[in-house]
Design a protein around this motif. Structure first.
Motif, PDB file in Angstrom:
ATOM      1  N   LEU A 311       0.830  -1.061  -0.097  1.00 54.01           N
ATOM      2  CA  LEU A 311       0.168   0.073  -0.030  1.00 54.01           C
ATOM      3  C   LEU A 311       0.814   1.401   0.021  1.00 54.01           C
ATOM      4  O   LEU A 311       2.006   1.180   0.235  1.00 54.01           O
ATOM      5  CB  LEU A 311      -0.924   0.040   1.132  1.00 54.01           C
ATOM      6  N   PRO A 312       0.419   2.506  -0.181  1.00 47.01           N
ATOM      7  CA  PRO A 312       1.062   3.517  -0.118  1.00 47.01           C
ATOM      8  C   PRO A 312       1.638   3.807   1.241  1.00 47.01           C
ATOM      9  O   PRO A 312       2.739   4.289   1.464  1.00 47.01           O
ATOM     10  CB  PRO A 312       0.289   4.628  -0.491  1.00 47.01           C
ATOM     11  N   ALA A 313       0.854   3.451   2.017  1.00 45.37           N
ATOM     12  CA  ALA A 313       1.285   3.613   3.739  1.00 45.37           C
ATOM     13  C   ALA A 313       0.423   2.790   4.583  1.00 45.37           C
ATOM     14  O   ALA A 313      -0.722   2.126   3.966  1.00 45.37           O
ATOM     15  CB  ALA A 313       0.919   5.219   4.172  1.00 45.37           C
ATOM     16  N   ALA A 371       6.126   5.523   4.942  1.00 48.20           N
ATOM     17  CA  ALA A 371       5.479   5.544   3.653  1.00 48.20           C
ATOM     18  C   ALA A 371       6.298   4.145   2.981  1.00 48.20           C
ATOM     19  O   ALA A 371       7.260   3.910   3.322  1.00 48.20           O
ATOM     20  CB  ALA A 371       6.275   6.813   2.871  1.00 48.20           C
ATOM     21  N   ARG A 373       5.256   2.648  -0.752  1.00 45.03           N
ATOM     22  CA  ARG A 373       5.544   2.894  -1.857  1.00 45.03           C
ATOM     23  C   ARG A 373       4.431   3.554  -2.674  1.00 45.03           C
ATOM     24  O   ARG A 373       3.427   3.638  -2.380  1.00 45.03           O
ATOM     25  CB  ARG A 373       5.448   1.228  -2.675  1.00 45.03           C
ATOM     26  N   PRO A 374       4.930   4.561  -3.524  1.00 45.00           N
ATOM     27  CA  PRO A 374       4.112   5.445  -3.996  1.00 45.00           C
ATOM     28  C   PRO A 374       3.220   4.764  -4.937  1.00 45.00           C
ATOM     29  O   PRO A 374       3.606   4.073  -5.838  1.00 45.00           O
ATOM     30  CB  PRO A 374       4.830   6.518  -4.645  1.00 45.00           C
ATOM     31  N   ILE A 375       1.805   5.121  -4.930  1.00 43.77           N
ATOM     32  CA  ILE A 375       0.891   4.398  -5.759  1.00 43.77           C
ATOM     33  C   ILE A 375       0.023   5.631  -6.455  1.00 43.77           C
ATOM     34  O   ILE A 375      -0.372   6.228  -6.106  1.00 43.77           O
ATOM     35  CB  ILE A 375      -0.058   3.431  -5.021  1.00 43.77           C
ATOM     36  N   ARG A 376       0.357   5.643  -7.850  1.00 41.70           N
ATOM     37  CA  ARG A 376      -0.640   6.817  -8.578  1.00 41.70           C
ATOM     38  C   ARG A 376      -1.930   6.261  -8.910  1.00 41.70           C
ATOM     39  O   ARG A 376      -2.138   5.365  -9.189  1.00 41.70           O
ATOM     40  CB  ARG A 376       0.092   7.106  -9.856  1.00 41.70           C
ATOM     41  N   ARG A 377      -2.737   7.144  -8.081  1.00 45.62           N
ATOM     42  CA  ARG A 377      -4.172   6.817  -8.338  1.00 45.62           C
ATOM     43  C   ARG A 377      -4.508   7.004  -9.924  1.00 45.62           C
ATOM     44  O   ARG A 377      -3.964   8.228 -10.420  1.00 45.62           O
ATOM     45  CB  ARG A 377      -5.271   7.788  -7.543  1.00 45.62           C
ATOM     46  N   GLN A 447      -7.257  -0.769 -10.045  1.00 41.95           N
ATOM     47  CA  GLN A 447      -7.593  -0.106  -8.723  1.00 41.95           C
ATOM     48  C   GLN A 447      -9.102  -0.069  -8.565  1.00 41.95           C
ATOM     49  O   GLN A 447      -9.805   0.004  -9.520  1.00 41.95           O
ATOM     50  CB  GLN A 447      -7.109   1.275  -8.887  1.00 41.95           C
ATOM     51  N   GLY A 480      -4.902  -0.048  -2.989  1.00 37.87           N
ATOM     52  CA  GLY A 480      -3.641  -0.307  -3.532  1.00 37.87           C
ATOM     53  C   GLY A 480      -3.889  -0.847  -4.827  1.00 37.87           C
ATOM     54  O   GLY A 480      -5.089  -0.756  -5.059  1.00 37.87           O
TER      55      GLY A 480
END
Ligand code: C2O
Ligand code: CU
Ligand code: CU
Length: 529
Positions: A311-313, A371, A373-377, A447, A480
């Motif tokens: 997840l992002p966080a 934090a 992993r960055p996940i771009r929506r 997503q 995620g």
């Protein structure tokens, strides 16, 4: 005499629980008695951890013959499994010598070959319903085929349900592993008997690792523990008991719910942990049961990942809910709890496992990063196509049973979902039934956009989409990359899907295995352009 679906479920539920015969006075319909796990001593067996599979050598990669990649041979076999200290061994179908089978571990970009050898017996020991598509009586009983759930896999290695093979045969599959770190799983996917083959035990875990995840310093080694949950029911002598319908020639039941929840194939095991952080890799491999896990004392834990990785966080939880097929990656902090005994409960307060906290043997240097992993929506505007797909059910022609369908279309009808490779689509899962259906697509990750209540009557009868509530975004623990999504009853669940990887024939389906086996599965084609 026709019965309603509710009545059918009620009877099936009674059958599954083994309390009574579905039709009083009809002896041939008497359900076999069922073992009551509450009568067994709890927490006498240590939690087994599936062994990590070892390759038998290397072979040239199908993607580039100049490169050698690991080659594994894993055999599906009938085995005896000790489910609990005080039960006789249970006949199962496993991989190698265990069920769940050995865990395949790999790294992103490190391809592998797996020879899935069918060494099963020629006859099945569970009740096949020969009416079901693909389960006709002329087919060999011990047929099987393995699918890698969550794997971005070329179509010829995906385990297409109709490509099953008989005992004595094997298939070599290529898993390129060009995907981010995640907990995947492998399981049988044979047309029409998939629910029985998985119930018998044909499943195991598959872990992909990558440098991004490794840089996070999460608990690892013996502090990273896989937990596979599924429910079963047993005869009093410990043999698997899969229920049958009241109609002998039509044994299919609409859902299976057992009274015994197993963890890594054990009933009520215990695990000794140290007073420090642990990472649990959790899979719900049940045929139809949704699990709702909590720790005694209401202890909080942190979900760090879902089906397709981090997840992002972290998301702090007191209860973890997973539909069949879904996974969760969880960190639990046991520091300061040396000497404590914690139970893992399912649903209200039914214990399924015990944790015994011992003193830590060394300082805990692992981390729970804020934090991950960055996940771009993904934006809705990226989609080139939106499909509305109904999750529905119809009464069988005979009127004494029913079938769940995707978009009113049976398995054998021509392909209707044909996304273009490297395009993005939105799929609206329009659930007009009374049940939640976990919907899974092979090949891809997606997503969740939102869920929204709608008028199912207007949709079914007048083809009108009338929303009756506002849109709810995915829960934080679902925000995620997913490959299986809970489509709630009376709701439109919208998912946005980049179709990446390979062109070819795949499937999408409900992961309630009884539904999947009875037409709630469709082929789909990714089209190269
Ligand atoms: Cu878990 Cu079609 O798969
Ligand atoms: Cu899958
Ligand atoms: Cu379903």
């Amino acid at each position: 005499m026709p019965i309603t679906r509710r009545e059918y479920l009620r009877r099936a539920g009674l059958l599954a629980a083994g309390f009574m015969s579905p039709q009083h006075g009809h002896q041939q319909h008497l359900a076999r008695p069922v073992l009551d796990p509450a009568k067994l001593s709890p927490f006498v067996d240590p939690l087994p951890i599936p062994a990590v599979a070892r390759p038998s050598g290397t072979r040239p990669s199908p993607a580039d013959p100049a490169i050698q990649i690991p080659y594994y041979r894993l055999a599906m076999r009938q085995i005896d499994s000790q489910i609990h200290r005080d039960l006789k061994p249970t006949r199962c179908w496993g991989i190698g010598s265990s069920s769940p089978g050995p865990t395949l571990e790999t790294r992103k970009g490190q391809g592998m070959l797996v020879e899935w050898a069918n060494e099963l017996p020629g006859a099945h020991f569970l009740p096949i319903d020969h009416r079901l598509h693909g389960a006709e009586s002329d087919k060999p009983g011990g047929r099987a085929i393995i699918h890698l759930h969550g794997g971005k896999v070329p179509p010829e290695s995906d385990g297409y349900p109709e490509d099953w093979y008989a005992p004595g045969k094997s298939a070599v599959y290529h898993y390129p592993n060009n995907q981010e770190a995640a907990l995947l799983w492998y399981h049988d996917h044979t047309m029409g008997i998939n629910r029985l083959n998985i119930f018998a035990g044909l499943l195991g875990l598959y872990i992909v690792r990558d440098p991004a995840e490794e840089s996070l310093n999460l608990p690892r080694g013996k502090y990273e523990v896989p937990l596979v949950f599924y429910d079963r029911s047993f005869d009093p002598d410990g043999q698997l008991n899969y229920p049958v319908s009241p109609v002998p020639a039509e044994p299919w039941v609409p859902e299976f719910f057992g009274n015994a929840v197993l963890v890594n194939g054990k009933l009520l095991p215990y695990l000794e942990v140290e007073a420090r952080k642990y990472r649990f890799r959790i899979l719900n491999a049940a045929n139809g049961r949704f699990i709702h896990l909590s720790l005694s004392g209401g202890q909080e834990f942190h979900q760090i990942g879902t089906d397709q990785g981090l997840l992002p966080a972290p998301v702090t939880l007191r209860q973890l809910s997973l539909a069949p097929g879904e996974r969760a990656d969880v960190i639990v902090e046991f520091s300061g709890q040396a000497g404590a005994t914690i139970t893992v409960n399912n649903d209200s307060l039914r214990p399924v496992m015990q944790l015994r906290v011992a003193r830590a043997t060394a300082g805990d240097t692992s981390a729970l990063p804020a934090a991950l992993r960055p996940i771009r929506r993904m934006a809705e505007t990226e989609a080139v196509k939106t499909r509305s797909l109904m999750l529905g059910e119809i009464d069988d022609l005979r009127g004494d049973s029913f079938t769940m369908l995707l978009n009113n279309t049976p398995w054998h009808a021509a392909v209707t979902e044909n996304p273009v490779l490297n395009s993005v689509e939105i799929w609206n899962l329009m659930n007009v039934t009374d049940d939640a259906h976990p919907i899974h697509l092979h090949l891809v990750r997606f997503q969740i956009l939102d869920r929204r209540r709608f008028n199912t009557f207007a949709y079914q009868n007048r083809d009108l989409v009338q929303y009756t509530g506002g849109a709810t975004p995915p829960e934080p623990c679902e925000a995620g990359w997913k490959d299986t999504v809970r489509a709630d009853p009376g709701m439109v669940t919208r998912i946005i899907i980049p179709f990446e990887g390979y062109a070819g024939r795949y499937v999408w389906h409900c992961h309630i295995l009884e539904h999947e086996d009875n037409e709630m599965m469709r082929p789909y084609d990714v089209i190269a352009r």
